[in-house]
Write an enzyme that holds these catalytic residues in place. Structure first.
Site, PDB file in Angstrom:
ATOM      1  N   ASP A 138       8.133  -2.981  11.541  1.00 46.69           N
ATOM      2  CA  ASP A 138       7.113  -2.341  10.121  1.00 46.69           C
ATOM      3  C   ASP A 138       5.789  -2.974  10.354  1.00 46.69           C
ATOM      4  O   ASP A 138       5.925  -3.978   9.028  1.00 46.69           O
ATOM      5  CB  ASP A 138       7.521  -2.244   9.161  1.00 46.69           C
ATOM      6  N   ARG A 188       5.391  -8.194   9.463  1.00 47.74           N
ATOM      7  CA  ARG A 188       6.528  -8.870   8.826  1.00 47.74           C
ATOM      8  C   ARG A 188       7.102 -10.079   9.209  1.00 47.74           C
ATOM      9  O   ARG A 188       8.064 -10.875   8.623  1.00 47.74           O
ATOM     10  CB  ARG A 188       7.487  -7.213   8.924  1.00 47.74           C
ATOM     11  N   LYS A 207       1.673   7.971  12.071  1.00 44.71           N
ATOM     12  CA  LYS A 207       2.757   7.678  10.719  1.00 44.71           C
ATOM     13  C   LYS A 207       1.475   8.324   9.500  1.00 44.71           C
ATOM     14  O   LYS A 207       0.078   8.147   9.841  1.00 44.71           O
ATOM     15  CB  LYS A 207       3.089   7.397  10.092  1.00 44.71           C
ATOM     16  N   HIS A 265       7.259   4.862  -2.131  1.00 36.45           N
ATOM     17  CA  HIS A 265       8.324   3.843  -1.796  1.00 36.45           C
ATOM     18  C   HIS A 265       9.388   3.574  -3.675  1.00 36.45           C
ATOM     19  O   HIS A 265       9.983   3.539  -3.691  1.00 36.45           O
ATOM     20  CB  HIS A 265       7.362   2.942  -2.652  1.00 36.45           C
ATOM     21  N   ASP A 294      10.291   8.798   7.372  1.00 36.27           N
ATOM     22  CA  ASP A 294       9.973   7.404   6.551  1.00 36.27           C
ATOM     23  C   ASP A 294      11.189   6.633   5.808  1.00 36.27           C
ATOM     24  O   ASP A 294      12.943   7.165   6.326  1.00 36.27           O
ATOM     25  CB  ASP A 294       9.093   7.566   5.246  1.00 36.27           C
TER      26      ASP A 294
END
Length: 234
Positions: A28, A36, A131, A144, A217
């Site tokens: 990601d 990341r 996405k 999330h 996801d």
């Protein structure tokens, strides 16, 4: 689990060695707040700006070059797939989960800047994952943490959010990620798009004619964990 360049590349190498067919190794890495690899203790990596800042330049070639740079850095690890670019339209000022991760606040800016970015990634051997289908930009909840709800009709989606994904599909998109968002005025209930046949099969596969790979996801996100299947219907 990304601490050093050496440990990460060795880990990926070992994982690949266990496979009898070539593996997809994803990350990601979008730029902006989603990078990341920027905290590696033994390597310097470029700080990629937020995509909204890139979108504001309107420079298509720059977007392609940024995509190439980002892709070249992750390819050095043995990674070959990236969960980027975001095709979301930042149309809700209360949206904190997308915000400056989007290329713009209108569909044309997103299309104009995201597709060259993806092209740059592909030039470095990285498969882009578009996405968050069918569009996470008009939500004010973070998937999330909880299940976001988009109250738009299918017609409204086709006039805005879906235009970016339609453009990507026409540009030979290979992978599309579906979001954990509910669209009750499309599906008739609060089933997350990731679990909805109306969204994935009906709109993405049959209506938009996408025949590539569909991914979701992360399945440990609270948007899914909080869903009670006895309370999905309106």
């Amino acid at each position: 689990n990304i601490s050093t360049y050496e440990k990460t590349t060795e880990y990926i190498k070992n994982v690949k060695s266990t496979a009898s067919i070539p593996m997809l190794i994803g990350i990601d890495q979008e730029g902006g707040r989603v990078q990341r690899i920027k905290n590696l203790s033994d390597a310097n990596v470029l700080e990629i700006p937020p995509m909204y800042s890139l979108g504001k330049t309107g420079d298509v070639k720059l977007s392609e070059n940024v995509g190439r740079v980002l892709a070249s850095e992750i390819a050095a690890f043995g990674i070959n797939l990236d969960y980027a670019p975001s095709l979301d339209i930042f149309s809700n000022p209360n949206n904190t989960v997308i915000g400056d991760r989007a290329f713009g606040s209108d569909h044309q800016t997103v299309i104009n800047m995201a597709l060259p970015f993806a092209k740059g990634m592909e030039q470095e051997g990285i498969i882009p994952v578009y996405k968050h289908f069918p569009g996470h930009g008009d939500t004010d909840a973070d998937s999330h943490v909880e299940l976001p709800v988009v109250n738009k009709t299918k017609e409204e989606l086709y006039n805005n959010e879906l235009l970016t994904f339609k453009a990507a599909i026409e540009n030979n998109a290979q992978v599309i990620m579906v979001a954990h968002i509910a669209l009750p005025n499309v599906t008739g209930d609060y089933t997350p798009a990731t679990l909805s046949k109306d969204i994935v099969t009906g709109i993405l596969r049959e209506e938009l004619r996408f025949d590539g790979v569909v991914t979701t996801d992360a399945v440990n996100m609270s948007a899914l964990a909080a869903v009670s299947y006895t309370h999905l219907t309106l």
